[in-house]
Design a protein around this motif. Sequence first.
Motif, PDB file in Angstrom:
ATOM      1  N   GLU A   8       5.359  -4.232  10.252  1.00 26.09           N
ATOM      2  CA  GLU A   8       6.649  -4.160  10.698  1.00 26.09           C
ATOM      3  C   GLU A   8       7.753  -3.484   9.867  1.00 26.09           C
ATOM      4  O   GLU A   8       8.507  -2.872  10.243  1.00 26.09           O
ATOM      5  CB  GLU A   8       7.018  -5.685  10.957  1.00 26.09           C
ATOM      6  CG  GLU A   8       8.078  -5.941  11.937  1.00 26.09           C
ATOM      7  CD  GLU A   8       8.271  -7.608  11.953  1.00 26.09           C
ATOM      8  OE1 GLU A   8       7.258  -8.352  12.183  1.00 26.09           O
ATOM      9  OE2 GLU A   8       9.335  -7.937  11.759  1.00 26.09           O
ATOM     10  N   VAL A   9       7.629  -3.770   8.427  1.00 30.28           N
ATOM     11  CA  VAL A   9       8.632  -3.427   7.499  1.00 30.28           C
ATOM     12  C   VAL A   9       8.308  -2.062   6.841  1.00 30.28           C
ATOM     13  O   VAL A   9       8.888  -1.286   5.981  1.00 30.28           O
ATOM     14  CB  VAL A   9       8.930  -4.361   6.427  1.00 30.28           C
ATOM     15  CG1 VAL A   9       9.526  -5.457   7.219  1.00 30.28           C
ATOM     16  CG2 VAL A   9       7.693  -4.671   5.577  1.00 30.28           C
ATOM     17  N   THR A  10       6.935  -1.440   7.215  1.00 29.30           N
ATOM     18  CA  THR A  10       6.642  -0.316   6.420  1.00 29.30           C
ATOM     19  C   THR A  10       7.283   0.900   7.161  1.00 29.30           C
ATOM     20  O   THR A  10       7.250   1.084   8.187  1.00 29.30           O
ATOM     21  CB  THR A  10       4.924   0.010   6.575  1.00 29.30           C
ATOM     22  OG1 THR A  10       4.467  -1.277   5.825  1.00 29.30           O
ATOM     23  CG2 THR A  10       4.638   1.267   6.003  1.00 29.30           C
ATOM     24  N   VAL A  11       7.831   1.741   6.123  1.00 32.04           N
ATOM     25  CA  VAL A  11       8.448   2.843   6.594  1.00 32.04           C
ATOM     26  C   VAL A  11       7.572   4.124   6.551  1.00 32.04           C
ATOM     27  O   VAL A  11       7.622   4.967   7.781  1.00 32.04           O
ATOM     28  CB  VAL A  11       9.561   3.235   5.926  1.00 32.04           C
ATOM     29  CG1 VAL A  11      10.436   4.772   6.072  1.00 32.04           C
ATOM     30  CG2 VAL A  11      10.900   2.202   5.892  1.00 32.04           C
ATOM     31  N   SER A  12       6.947   4.264   5.573  1.00 32.73           N
ATOM     32  CA  SER A  12       5.781   5.046   5.561  1.00 32.73           C
ATOM     33  C   SER A  12       4.824   4.851   4.483  1.00 32.73           C
ATOM     34  O   SER A  12       5.228   3.954   3.749  1.00 32.73           O
ATOM     35  CB  SER A  12       6.232   6.553   5.249  1.00 32.73           C
ATOM     36  OG  SER A  12       6.589   6.435   3.772  1.00 32.73           O
ATOM     37  N   SER A  13       3.599   5.469   4.469  1.00 33.69           N
ATOM     38  CA  SER A  13       2.581   5.287   3.426  1.00 33.69           C
ATOM     39  C   SER A  13       2.129   6.635   3.109  1.00 33.69           C
ATOM     40  O   SER A  13       2.280   7.632   3.766  1.00 33.69           O
ATOM     41  CB  SER A  13       1.197   4.528   3.986  1.00 33.69           C
ATOM     42  OG  SER A  13       1.748   3.264   4.773  1.00 33.69           O
ATOM     43  N   SER A  14       1.681   6.677   1.624  1.00 35.21           N
ATOM     44  CA  SER A  14       1.205   7.932   1.312  1.00 35.21           C
ATOM     45  C   SER A  14       0.016   7.573   0.176  1.00 35.21           C
ATOM     46  O   SER A  14       0.004   6.560  -0.202  1.00 35.21           O
ATOM     47  CB  SER A  14       2.282   8.756   0.438  1.00 35.21           C
ATOM     48  OG  SER A  14       2.551   8.033  -0.408  1.00 35.21           O
ATOM     49  N   THR A  15      -0.689   8.667  -0.105  1.00 33.75           N
ATOM     50  CA  THR A  15      -1.883   8.212  -0.958  1.00 33.75           C
ATOM     51  C   THR A  15      -1.494   9.263  -2.313  1.00 33.75           C
ATOM     52  O   THR A  15      -0.986  10.275  -2.304  1.00 33.75           O
ATOM     53  CB  THR A  15      -3.186   8.672  -0.530  1.00 33.75           C
ATOM     54  OG1 THR A  15      -3.304   7.933   0.820  1.00 33.75           O
ATOM     55  CG2 THR A  15      -4.355   8.536  -1.347  1.00 33.75           C
ATOM     56  N   ILE A  16      -1.993   8.678  -3.469  1.00 34.97           N
ATOM     57  CA  ILE A  16      -1.741   9.282  -4.751  1.00 34.97           C
ATOM     58  C   ILE A  16      -3.241   9.701  -5.023  1.00 34.97           C
ATOM     59  O   ILE A  16      -4.231   9.055  -5.212  1.00 34.97           O
ATOM     60  CB  ILE A  16      -0.987   8.639  -5.800  1.00 34.97           C
ATOM     61  CG1 ILE A  16       0.120   8.115  -5.704  1.00 34.97           C
ATOM     62  CG2 ILE A  16      -1.435   9.227  -7.162  1.00 34.97           C
ATOM     63  CD1 ILE A  16       0.970   7.506  -6.760  1.00 34.97           C
ATOM     64  N   PRO A  17      -3.416  11.030  -5.018  1.00 38.28           N
ATOM     65  CA  PRO A  17      -4.855  11.663  -5.292  1.00 38.28           C
ATOM     66  C   PRO A  17      -5.278  11.301  -6.493  1.00 38.28           C
ATOM     67  O   PRO A  17      -4.823  10.858  -7.619  1.00 38.28           O
ATOM     68  CB  PRO A  17      -4.488  13.096  -5.423  1.00 38.28           C
ATOM     69  CG  PRO A  17      -3.374  13.323  -4.977  1.00 38.28           C
ATOM     70  CD  PRO A  17      -2.599  12.167  -5.232  1.00 38.28           C
ATOM     71  N   VAL A  18      -6.721  10.428  -6.472  1.00 36.47           N
ATOM     72  CA  VAL A  18      -7.444  10.053  -7.652  1.00 36.47           C
ATOM     73  C   VAL A  18      -8.912  10.775  -7.944  1.00 36.47           C
ATOM     74  O   VAL A  18      -9.283  11.432  -7.001  1.00 36.47           O
ATOM     75  CB  VAL A  18      -7.713   8.450  -7.476  1.00 36.47           C
ATOM     76  CG1 VAL A  18      -6.551   7.827  -7.221  1.00 36.47           C
ATOM     77  CG2 VAL A  18      -8.536   8.350  -6.080  1.00 36.47           C
TER      78      VAL A  18
END
Length: 369
Positions: free
Chosen positions: A359-369
């Motif tokens: 509900e509160v997530t605006v965006s998600s992203s991944t940091i390359p590992v």
Amino acid sequence: LTIERIDLHHVRIPLVAPFRTSFGTSYDRETFLLRVVTDAAEGWAECAAEPDPLYSEEWLGGCEAVLREQLVPRALALGKRLTATRVATALEPVKGNPMAKHVLETALLDAELRAHGLSFGQYLGAVRETVPAGVSVGIMDSLPELVDAVRDYLDQGYVRIKLKIEPGWDLEPVRLVRETFGDDVLLQVDANTAYTLADARHLARLDDFDLLLIEQPLPEDDLRGHAELARVVRTPICLDESIRSARDAATAIALGACSVINVKPARVGGYLEARRIHDVAHANGVPVWCGGMLETGIGRGPNLALAALPGFVLPGDTSASSRYYRQDLTAPFELVDGHVAVPTGPGIGVDLLPDVLAEVTVSSSTIPV
Ligand SMILES: CC(=O)N[C@@H](Cc1ccc2ccccc2c1)C(=O)O
Ligand SMILES: [Mg+2]
């Protein structure tokens, strides 16, 4: 541990009421959570920074960039040898950026402790199962509104009231709270660096109100000023923004710049350094208490474990979830008889509520590992 995936979840959560300090007013909490997936377990941590660098020089955009470009690559370079303690050492060559370091170290510590079935309290050396909770009260639009807010918090059972102050909102609100609620209420103030040494005589007038402490009256780099102020003001001086490390704590204590320290893991780079500050202060007979940065349950859980260490002898800003949020990202921390329970589960001891997070997530992203 081997890192398999790191992702950031940018969230925006409305605050139950605007929170005004000497450096600005917040209407909602905007931050990111960092999730690290390892071969053994998953770990989570919350970034304490705000969108703008007003509390300290860090801010959300900067934290994300330094994590992507500087901190995560150094953690990955450890390969299978990675542990939270080794990551803390691997990040030392990177100057500053404590809030960015804190979020990576804490997520890794959460994963590591979950893998070993250890709680933060067990790992850090907690000696209590609940901690007394204070509450931080913002600058209000009027004195009656302040009195209503303080009355509500006292009715909820908070054991200590902290009033945000700034020039023009200091003596009167403190005097009114003292007169309205009596001499027995534990009362302190936090200026968030809003004064200068020229205000020493003005600040000394706070001595009439039997405060526990005056928190960070002067700029964060003015240790000499705080030491001078401590000679004019009888009320104990507590530092927050000025203390970035155990070495800073030792310096401030030696210079007589403070006689109490507000310990905040996010401000000092993580829980390992926070415990070292506790140890240095404790060894010098200086009381510490656990500060807060409007954390959701993800940050509140491990803070409570820290607040349960022996040297944390003053109530902290480890308020219940309802102080800031109608709906926390985790099961809410509740105030029971003025105390909040230290999580006992493995790692940070709290778990995200997926539907609330969504509900509160605006965006998600991944940091390359
Ligand atoms: C509970 C408390 O007073 N915390 C900080 C100030 C602070 C820290 C982070 C904040 C983020 C958003 C809005 C206000 C904030 C206030 C302090 O002790 O100085
Ligand atoms: Mg403070």
